[in-house]
Design an enzyme around this catalytic site. Structure first.
Site, PDB file in Angstrom:
ATOM      1  CB  SER A 123      -0.880   0.171   1.182  1.00  0.00           C
ATOM      2  OG  SER A 123      -1.438  -1.272   1.548  1.00  0.00           O
ATOM      3  CG  HIS A 144      -2.302  -0.933  -3.736  1.00  0.00           C
ATOM      4  ND1 HIS A 144      -2.763   0.700  -3.676  1.00  0.00           N
ATOM      5  CD2 HIS A 144      -2.682  -1.296  -2.768  1.00  0.00           C
ATOM      6  CE1 HIS A 144      -3.028   0.430  -2.356  1.00  0.00           C
ATOM      7  NE2 HIS A 144      -3.166  -0.680  -1.784  1.00  0.00           N
ATOM      8  CD  GLU A 156      -3.484   3.449  -6.502  1.00  0.00           C
ATOM      9  OE1 GLU A 156      -3.602   4.610  -6.180  1.00  0.00           O
ATOM     10  OE2 GLU A 156      -2.717   2.869  -5.335  1.00  0.00           O
ATOM     11  CG  ASN A 194      -3.559   3.633   0.665  1.00  0.00           C
ATOM     12  OD1 ASN A 194      -4.826   3.685   0.998  1.00  0.00           O
ATOM     13  ND2 ASN A 194      -3.005   2.583   0.580  1.00  0.00           N
TER      14      ASN A 194
HETATM   15  N1  3HC Z   1     -17.102 -11.583  -4.498  1.00  0.00           N
HETATM   16  C1  3HC Z   1     -17.961 -11.040  -5.266  1.00  0.00           C
HETATM   17  N2  3HC Z   1     -18.897 -10.301  -4.985  1.00  0.00           N
HETATM   18  C2  3HC Z   1     -18.812  -9.957  -3.629  1.00  0.00           C
HETATM   19  C3  3HC Z   1     -17.827 -10.461  -2.800  1.00  0.00           C
HETATM   20  C4  3HC Z   1     -17.015 -11.299  -3.061  1.00  0.00           C
HETATM   21  N3  3HC Z   1     -16.156 -11.898  -2.252  1.00  0.00           N
HETATM   22  N4  3HC Z   1     -18.226  -9.908  -1.655  1.00  0.00           N
HETATM   23  C5  3HC Z   1     -19.298  -9.089  -1.452  1.00  0.00           C
HETATM   24  N5  3HC Z   1     -19.599  -8.976  -2.702  1.00  0.00           N
HETATM   25  C6  3HC Z   1     -20.505  -8.324  -3.407  1.00  0.00           C
HETATM   26  C7  3HC Z   1     -21.894  -8.379  -2.864  1.00  0.00           C
HETATM   27  O1  3HC Z   1     -22.644  -9.642  -3.337  1.00  0.00           O
HETATM   28  C8  3HC Z   1     -22.903  -7.219  -3.199  1.00  0.00           C
HETATM   29  O2  3HC Z   1     -23.394  -7.296  -4.705  1.00  0.00           O
HETATM   30  P1  3HC Z   1     -24.645  -6.636  -5.207  1.00  0.00           P
HETATM   31  O3  3HC Z   1     -24.690  -5.310  -4.611  1.00  0.00           O
HETATM   32  O4  3HC Z   1     -24.565  -6.872  -6.461  1.00  0.00           O
HETATM   33  O5  3HC Z   1     -25.604  -7.275  -4.296  1.00  0.00           O
HETATM   34  C9  3HC Z   1     -21.642  -6.179  -3.016  1.00  0.00           C
HETATM   35  O6  3HC Z   1     -20.532  -6.868  -3.449  1.00  0.00           O
HETATM   36  C10 3HC Z   1     -21.907  -5.373  -1.934  1.00  0.00           C
HETATM   37  O7  3HC Z   1     -21.758  -6.192  -0.727  1.00  0.00           O
HETATM   38  P2  3HC Z   1     -22.614  -6.316   0.389  1.00  0.00           P
HETATM   39  O8  3HC Z   1     -24.223  -6.084  -0.016  1.00  0.00           O
HETATM   40  O9  3HC Z   1     -22.321  -7.250   1.432  1.00  0.00           O
HETATM   41  O10 3HC Z   1     -22.230  -5.117   1.397  1.00  0.00           O
HETATM   42  P3  3HC Z   1     -22.243  -3.666   1.250  1.00  0.00           P
HETATM   43  O11 3HC Z   1     -23.231  -2.953   0.095  1.00  0.00           O
HETATM   44  O12 3HC Z   1     -22.332  -3.007   2.346  1.00  0.00           O
HETATM   45  O13 3HC Z   1     -20.649  -3.325   0.411  1.00  0.00           O
HETATM   46  C11 3HC Z   1     -18.328  -2.979   0.519  1.00  0.00           C
HETATM   47  C12 3HC Z   1     -19.863  -3.606   0.995  1.00  0.00           C
HETATM   48  C13 3HC Z   1     -18.249  -3.345  -0.873  1.00  0.00           C
HETATM   49  C14 3HC Z   1     -17.184  -3.345   1.370  1.00  0.00           C
HETATM   50  C15 3HC Z   1     -18.729  -1.512   0.648  1.00  0.00           C
HETATM   51  O14 3HC Z   1     -19.105  -1.072   1.793  1.00  0.00           O
HETATM   52  C16 3HC Z   1     -17.543  -0.754   0.228  1.00  0.00           C
HETATM   53  O15 3HC Z   1     -17.127  -0.332  -1.314  1.00  0.00           O
HETATM   54  N6  3HC Z   1     -16.814  -0.039   1.396  1.00  0.00           N
HETATM   55  C17 3HC Z   1     -15.567   0.953   0.998  1.00  0.00           C
HETATM   56  C18 3HC Z   1     -14.564   0.025   1.067  1.00  0.00           C
HETATM   57  C19 3HC Z   1     -13.192   0.591   0.564  1.00  0.00           C
HETATM   58  O16 3HC Z   1     -13.165   2.089   0.742  1.00  0.00           O
HETATM   59  N7  3HC Z   1     -12.267   0.031   0.490  1.00  0.00           N
HETATM   60  C20 3HC Z   1     -10.800   0.429   0.187  1.00  0.00           C
HETATM   61  C21 3HC Z   1     -10.104   0.253   1.262  1.00  0.00           C
HETATM   62  S1  3HC Z   1      -8.588   1.110   0.899  1.00  0.00           S
HETATM   63  C22 3HC Z   1      -7.610   0.208   0.664  1.00  0.00           C
HETATM   64  O17 3HC Z   1      -8.119  -1.265   0.409  1.00  0.00           O
HETATM   65  C23 3HC Z   1      -5.882   0.111   0.037  1.00  0.00           C
HETATM   66  C24 3HC Z   1      -5.282  -0.467   1.113  1.00  0.00           C
HETATM   67  O18 3HC Z   1      -4.032  -0.051   0.778  1.00  0.00           O
HETATM   68  C25 3HC Z   1      -5.385   0.215   2.618  1.00  0.00           C
END
Ligand code: 3HC
Length: 294
Positions: A123, A144, A156, A194
């Protein structure tokens, strides 16, 4: 999406939160996956997470059972790093620690085929430094992914100073073959996402410390006021407070900018072992089902 030319088998080192998600997407895209964990317990837990993700994705896509089974069968779990000897590309998703990643890359250089690309999912660490330690600097890149890797559509692609044009092109092609949108990012700590996200998350902790709002109000404000899918304190729990602290410290060391300084509360929660969703406690309590419990 067609597979990238010259890539059939992908090695993934580390099957935690990120490694498992990456393994899922890579297997779903038709590649053979060899995923390595350090011991049997961690490997079992990692493979369970991959399987759960594959099941969820198959349900979402209304995929036939045979398709899901085929993707599952493409994933092989191992504990011996030497099993990655047939990989055309290896993605590491281990702990965010330069020494650990550098020694892994140097070991992988001795194991992986001459032409194989070594990619880091770091990251914030310096990809150029990892390339220098690898023994094959021209074939090292950053790829990434974002958590959850199976859902978020961005990768990325980071080019180290030494990365060859060919290795960078092939890496981008590979990430695109996973159905991801690929952006090129410079090899500066935090890359693009990030660089912008981390100060925001740290500011949310500072706002909590300063009493600007309660935990729940800060999260609701950003979720409903800005349309973010989750509030910043929930997102910190989701990413992992240990990982977030490691990233902040790396970025602070590089930039010496107070925006990247880890707030005392973050350090204390990590010292207390409250590292977020994966430990069951962070800013929130989390149940075994992965849902908020308080
Ligand atoms: N495979 C395929 N699809 C999946 C899945 C998987 N393993 N897990 C979840 N899904 C799908 C679900 O089926 C759902 O699909 P649908 O909308 O078509 O029904 C969709 O993803 C959303 O899942 P949920 O309904 O369970 O949950 P939410 O609607 O609450 O979404 C989330 C969850 C996708 C995590 C959303 O809250 C989100 O995008 N949050 C922000 C996450 C974020 O910002 N991440 C970046 C972090 S920074 C990073 O990673 C960088 C690192 O370096 C720190």
């Amino acid at each position: 999406m067609p597979k990238a030319a010259g890539i059939e088998t992908v090695g993934i080192v580390g099957c935690g939160q990120m490694g498992a998600g990456i393994a899922q997407v890579v297997a779903e895209s038709g590649y053979a996956v060899v995923v390595r964990e350090v011991n049997d317990d961690r490997l079992r837990a990692g493979l369970e997470a991959v399987e759960k993700g594959l099941a969820r994705s198959a349900t979402k896509r209304k995929a036939a059972a045979a398709e899901r089974e085929a993707a599952r069968a493409r994933v092989r779990g191992v504990t011996d790093l030497a099993e990655l000897r047939g990989a055309d590309l290896v993605i590491e998703a281990i702990v965010e620690d330069l020494a650990a990643k550098a020694s892994l890359f140097s070991a992988l250089h001795r194991i992986a085929p001459e032409r194989a690309i070594l990619a880091t999912n770091t990251s914030s660490l310096n990809v150029t430094e990892l390339a220098a330690a690898s023994g094959r600097p021209d074939r090292v890149v950053g790829l990434h992914f974002f958590n959850p890797a199976a859902v978020l559509p961005l990768v990325e692609a980071i080019r180290a100073v030494q990365t060859s044009d060919e290795a960078f092109r092939r890496s981008r092609e590979f990430a695109a073959s996973l159905g991801k949108t690929v952006v090129s990012a410079p090899d500066t700590p935090g890359f693009i996402v990030n660089r912008l996200l981390v100060p925001y998350l740290l500011d949310a902790i500072r706002a909590l410390e300063a009493g600007v709002g309660s935990r729940d109000d800060i999260d609701e404000a950003m979720r409903l006021g800005c349309g973010h899918p989750m509030g910043p304190l929930t997102l910190l729990d989701f990413v992992g407070l240990d990982t977030s602290l490691a990233i902040a410290e790396i970025m602070f060391r590089e930039f010496k900018d107070p925006r990247f300084a880890a707030p005392p509360l973050l350090k204390r929660l990590v010292l207390a072992g409250r590292i977020g969703k994966k430990s069951g406690h962070g800013f929130y309590e989390w149940g075994a089902d992965g849902k908020k419990a308080g």
